[in-house]
Design an enzyme around this catalytic site. Sequence first.
Site, PDB file in Angstrom:
ATOM      1  N   ASP A 176      -7.499  -5.793   3.303  1.00 56.81           N
ATOM      2  CA  ASP A 176      -6.698  -4.583   3.449  1.00 56.81           C
ATOM      3  C   ASP A 176      -6.750  -4.129   4.897  1.00 56.81           C
ATOM      4  OD1 ASP A 176      -5.470  -2.121   3.317  1.00 56.81           O
ATOM      5  OD2 ASP A 176      -6.808  -1.288   1.800  1.00 56.81           O
ATOM      6  N   MET A 200      -8.533   8.806  -1.009  1.00 59.55           N
ATOM      7  CA  MET A 200      -9.462   9.245   0.026  1.00 59.55           C
ATOM      8  C   MET A 200      -9.874  10.692  -0.227  1.00 59.55           C
ATOM      9  SD  MET A 200      -7.444   7.793   3.343  1.00 59.55           S
ATOM     10  CE  MET A 200      -6.588   6.211   3.299  1.00 59.55           C
ATOM     11  N   SER A 250       0.826  -1.196   0.000  1.00 57.12           N
ATOM     12  CA  SER A 250       0.000   0.000   0.000  1.00 57.12           C
ATOM     13  C   SER A 250       0.864   1.250   0.000  1.00 57.12           C
ATOM     14  CB  SER A 250      -0.907   0.016   1.239  1.00 57.12           C
ATOM     15  OG  SER A 250      -1.588   1.242   1.318  1.00 57.12           O
ATOM     16  N   HIS A 299      -7.858   1.811  -4.986  1.00 53.59           N
ATOM     17  CA  HIS A 299      -8.947   1.631  -4.033  1.00 53.59           C
ATOM     18  C   HIS A 299      -9.601   2.993  -3.783  1.00 53.59           C
ATOM     19  CE1 HIS A 299     -10.100   0.488   0.404  1.00 53.59           C
ATOM     20  NE2 HIS A 299     -11.165   0.652  -0.368  1.00 53.59           N
TER      21      HIS A 299
END
Length: 228
Positions: free
Chosen positions: A173, A35, A6, A64
């Site tokens: 995750d 995000m 990540s 993601h």
Amino acid sequence: MKIAPSMLASDFANFGPETRRMEQGGADYIHLDIMDGLFVPNLSFGLPVVKAARPYAETPFDVHLMIQEPAKYVQRFAEAGADWISFHLEATGDPAHTAELIRACGVHPALAVKPATPVERVYPYLDLVDMVLIMTVEPGFGGQSFMADMMDKVRLLRGRLLAENKSVLIEIDGGVNEETIAQAAAAGVDICVAGTGVFKAADAGEAIRALKTVAAQYEGRAPRRKEG
């Protein structure tokens, strides 16, 4: 077991070289957490950063989207270099429509669920996605502890996939290390996102190999899919 480091745990001042370092260390995917400060209470990085990092590695980009309106940004992330795009079931919009948009862009669609969301809610969409991402921490921040009870969701989903003979991948995750990856492998996880344990290691390649070595000892305990 496949490992997806990540980039949220990387040195942001050296984002491109860090991406290359993960590829050289044997990463199977590069995981990029997006995000928006709305869907989750944090901001990370966005389209320009993903696009800038793309030339540094050929390893598939696993993007993601922890954002409120994923459908609005699918095409732009595909153009920035995403190979996989995960979006949340809890986000706004029709999950089926978002998955179709992702696939129309030539990208693998994946559906993500927060810890409080029952995994059964993804069942109606299993024919539309190539992967389900089960969060093993609350999304939004790195460095959290692994939620072992999320492995019950993995086992339920693995059983459903086996019963329907589907080849959808299962990714987790959050909180993955040499101890918790054993639980993940035994439950039937295919891909583990790993953060600080890989990026803070003196040798990322050794850290990735160590995770895979542990996982290999437990993977045979979970059935994968029917033959034929």
